[in-house]
Write an enzyme that holds these catalytic residues in place. Structure first.
Site, PDB file in Angstrom:
ATOM      1  CB  CYS A 131      -6.997  -7.684  -8.474  1.00  0.00           C
ATOM      2  SG  CYS A 131      -7.699  -8.014  -6.627  1.00  0.00           S
ATOM      3  CG  HIS A 244      -8.889 -12.181  -8.554  1.00  0.00           C
ATOM      4  ND1 HIS A 244      -8.333 -13.175  -7.642  1.00  0.00           N
ATOM      5  CD2 HIS A 244      -8.810 -11.188  -8.139  1.00  0.00           C
ATOM      6  CE1 HIS A 244      -7.918 -12.356  -6.492  1.00  0.00           C
ATOM      7  NE2 HIS A 244      -8.470 -11.082  -6.788  1.00  0.00           N
TER       8      HIS A 244
HETATM    9  N1  NAP Z   1      -3.381  -8.250  -3.619  1.00  0.00           N
HETATM   10  C1  NAP Z   1      -3.843  -7.962  -4.692  1.00  0.00           C
HETATM   11  O1  NAP Z   1      -4.235  -8.670  -5.473  1.00  0.00           O
HETATM   12  C2  NAP Z   1      -4.461  -6.494  -4.748  1.00  0.00           C
HETATM   13  C3  NAP Z   1      -4.902  -5.956  -6.034  1.00  0.00           C
HETATM   14  C4  NAP Z   1      -5.317  -4.724  -6.477  1.00  0.00           C
HETATM   15  C5  NAP Z   1      -5.033  -3.817  -5.440  1.00  0.00           C
HETATM   16  N2  NAP Z   1      -4.609  -4.238  -4.096  1.00  0.00           N
HETATM   17  C6  NAP Z   1      -4.445  -3.252  -2.994  1.00  0.00           C
HETATM   18  O2  NAP Z   1      -3.132  -3.194  -2.639  1.00  0.00           O
HETATM   19  C7  NAP Z   1      -2.898  -2.702  -1.419  1.00  0.00           C
HETATM   20  C8  NAP Z   1      -1.804  -3.667  -0.749  1.00  0.00           C
HETATM   21  O3  NAP Z   1      -2.286  -5.130  -1.017  1.00  0.00           O
HETATM   22  P1  NAP Z   1      -1.359  -6.282  -0.334  1.00  0.00           P
HETATM   23  O4  NAP Z   1      -1.996  -7.361  -0.934  1.00  0.00           O
HETATM   24  O5  NAP Z   1       0.159  -6.087  -1.027  1.00  0.00           O
HETATM   25  O6  NAP Z   1      -1.485  -6.291   0.976  1.00  0.00           O
HETATM   26  P2  NAP Z   1      -0.325  -7.113   2.122  1.00  0.00           P
HETATM   27  O7  NAP Z   1       0.350  -8.140   1.435  1.00  0.00           O
HETATM   28  O8  NAP Z   1      -1.083  -7.220   3.352  1.00  0.00           O
HETATM   29  O9  NAP Z   1       0.761  -5.798   2.441  1.00  0.00           O
HETATM   30  C9  NAP Z   1       0.504  -4.557   3.015  1.00  0.00           C
HETATM   31  C10 NAP Z   1       1.634  -3.948   2.960  1.00  0.00           C
HETATM   32  O10 NAP Z   1       1.291  -2.412   3.623  1.00  0.00           O
HETATM   33  C11 NAP Z   1       2.466  -2.147   4.585  1.00  0.00           C
HETATM   34  N3  NAP Z   1       1.873  -1.122   5.654  1.00  0.00           N
HETATM   35  C12 NAP Z   1       1.130  -1.645   6.619  1.00  0.00           C
HETATM   36  N4  NAP Z   1       1.177  -0.437   7.397  1.00  0.00           N
HETATM   37  C13 NAP Z   1       1.684   0.384   7.042  1.00  0.00           C
HETATM   38  C14 NAP Z   1       2.168   1.650   7.412  1.00  0.00           C
HETATM   39  N5  NAP Z   1       1.177   2.320   8.276  1.00  0.00           N
HETATM   40  N6  NAP Z   1       2.849   2.641   6.712  1.00  0.00           N
HETATM   41  C15 NAP Z   1       3.672   1.799   5.448  1.00  0.00           C
HETATM   42  N7  NAP Z   1       3.275   0.796   4.805  1.00  0.00           N
HETATM   43  C16 NAP Z   1       2.453  -0.023   5.706  1.00  0.00           C
HETATM   44  C17 NAP Z   1       2.830  -3.525   4.921  1.00  0.00           C
HETATM   45  O11 NAP Z   1       4.287  -3.382   5.603  1.00  0.00           O
HETATM   46  P3  NAP Z   1       4.883  -4.110   7.041  1.00  0.00           P
HETATM   47  O12 NAP Z   1       5.324  -5.570   6.351  1.00  0.00           O
HETATM   48  O13 NAP Z   1       5.715  -3.135   7.488  1.00  0.00           O
HETATM   49  O14 NAP Z   1       3.467  -4.347   7.734  1.00  0.00           O
HETATM   50  C18 NAP Z   1       2.772  -4.151   3.686  1.00  0.00           C
HETATM   51  O15 NAP Z   1       4.162  -3.770   2.929  1.00  0.00           O
HETATM   52  C19 NAP Z   1      -4.219  -2.924  -0.643  1.00  0.00           C
HETATM   53  O16 NAP Z   1      -4.737  -1.692  -0.707  1.00  0.00           O
HETATM   54  C20 NAP Z   1      -4.914  -3.621  -1.817  1.00  0.00           C
HETATM   55  O17 NAP Z   1      -6.387  -3.382  -1.718  1.00  0.00           O
HETATM   56  C21 NAP Z   1      -3.952  -5.581  -3.800  1.00  0.00           C
END
Ligand code: NAP
Length: 362
Positions: A131, A244
């Site tokens: 991001c 950001h």
């Molecule tokens: N946040 C950003 O600004 C951003 C920007 C670009 C890319 N990303 C990428 O996007 C991804 C997610 O980020 P986020 O910020 O949304 O993280 P987050 O808020 O921590 O959410 C993680 C998600 O993953 C799910 N999960 C965890 N273990 C799992 C499994 N074994 N099987 C299926 N689902 C599972 C969780 O489900 P539960 O609720 O059931 O645990 C939750 O829905 C990361 O790889 C990150 O690098 C994030």
């Protein structure tokens, strides 16, 4: 293919990015019946509000992808590495938000405004960049129309939602505790984040840079198809909820005036110029949050670099930095008729031999 006919999985639907992806699908009037919300077994059975409907959350298992056309995967890299191949095997186009596949040569890394044509050679998986990379690469793509870019120095100011839902909860809890005069014990981050900031995003590597800083360099080179671009980043976590920001210094092959830079930025899709410093008009994270654009301001001649410009940007990390970019990649695939992988998919050679050697040293 009509995008409204596609059956779509949102994997990580309970997370920070997944929630915004659902919001964006709702804004596009995608019917709830076409969406399958998936998360870990912990969330199976939960319901997520979607307009006037509720979408049940199911566990993301390999068979859960049967009969679906597209999977937006927003989970950790480790989970993505297990789920994405299963989804592809079952005929899904995977658009992955995490870092699992970004630097693989068979996986296009795409910001549609910059390298939309790269979706054409996907072999089942397309990645979105980090991001912090996305807004930077858009600005660089706009400005290299004025002159080739020699080097970029950037300092980031990254919000806590970049780390995910747990980090936002930690910030809010720490703010509440600090205001009550209580001490706080960090768990997501190495230091308290409330009323603080720290120059560490990701683990430190041997060269003294962090993973996030090196990701920016590798990803920018891959998206711009410019393997020799010099880039040095310092990534800083700040106590901001969403968006950001980045202070960027760009050195060009030949001099670029701030006026012509502003004209190029204005013409570039997805960029909004907010540049009237005399009226205190420049991007801020609060103003960018919830919006789709990359906001740019404070465009000025750099006082150190002879042919350089300095500028400032802010961008919603959950929208253009993640979920929106993923949805726009799907739009691009539909437009170019390549939701399914082409049989003659080729692998991109994003970097020159010399720069590839440099990459593997780091
Ligand atoms: N946040 C950003 O600004 C951003 C920007 C670009 C890319 N990303 C990428 O996007 C991804 C997610 O980020 P986020 O910020 O949304 O993280 P987050 O808020 O921590 O959410 C993680 C998600 O993953 C799910 N999960 C965890 N273990 C799992 C499994 N074994 N099987 C299926 N689902 C599972 C969780 O489900 P539960 O609720 O059931 O645990 C939750 O829905 C990361 O790889 C990150 O690098 C994030």
């Amino acid at each position: 293919m009509n995008p409204s006919d596609l059956r779509i999985a949102i994997v990580g639907a309970t997370g920070a990015v997944g929630q915004v992806a659902l919001q964006l699908l709702q804004e596009r009037n995608t019917p709830a019946e076409q969406i399958v919300a998936m998360a870990s077994a912990r969330s199976a059975g939960k319901k997520i509000a979607y307009g006037r409907c509720e979408i049940p959350v199911t566990e993301a298992t390999p068979d859960a992808f049967d009969g679906l056309d597209v999977a937006f995967i927003s989970v950790s890299a480790a989970v993505s590495k297990k789920l994405a191949p299963e989804a592809v095997k079952r005929g899904c186009l995977v658009i992955d938000d995490g870092s699992a596949f970004r630097m693989e040569q068979s996986v296009p890394l795409v910001v549609p405004e910059v390298n939309g044509t790269d979706v054409e050679w996907h072999a089942g998986v397309i990645s979105i960049p980090n991001c912090t990379t996305t807004p930077l690469v858009m600005v660089l793509a706009a400005l290299r129309q004025c002159s080739s870019i020699r080097s970029v120095t950037v300092a980031t100011y990254q919000s806590v939602t970049g780390t995910g839902g747990k980090a936002l909860a930690e910030l809010l809890e720490q703010i509440a505790a600090s205001l009550r005069g209580k001490s706080v014990t960090p768990s997501v981050y190495p230091h308290p984040i409330a009323f603080n900031l720290f120059p560490q995003v990701g683990a430190f590597l041997e060269n003294g840079y962090t993973q996030e800083e090196m990701k920016m360099m590798h990803e920018v080179r891959k998206i711009l198809h410019q393997g020799n671009l010099a880039l040095s980043a310092t990534c800083v976590r700040v106590p901001v909820e969403i968006s950001h920001s980045e202070a960027v210094h760009i050195d060009f092959e030949s001099k670029v005036s701030p006026e012509s830079a502003r004209e190029s930025l204005l013409r570039f899709p997805g960029i909004t110029l907010l540049d009237e410093p005399g009226k205190s008009l420049y991007p801020t994270p609060l103003q960018a949050a919830g919006k789709d654009s990359v906001f740019v301001g404070r465009v000025r001649q750099d006082l150190v670099l002879k042919s350089g410009l300095a500028l400032w940007l802010s961008c919603d990390n959950l929208r253009k930095g993640a979920a929106l970019d993923a949805l726009q990649i799907l739009d691009e695939c539909v437009k170019r008729g390549c939701v399914k992988p082409q049989t003659n998919s080729r692998q991109q050679q994003p970097v020159t031999a010399t720069s590839a050697a440099k990459l593997s040293d780091q």
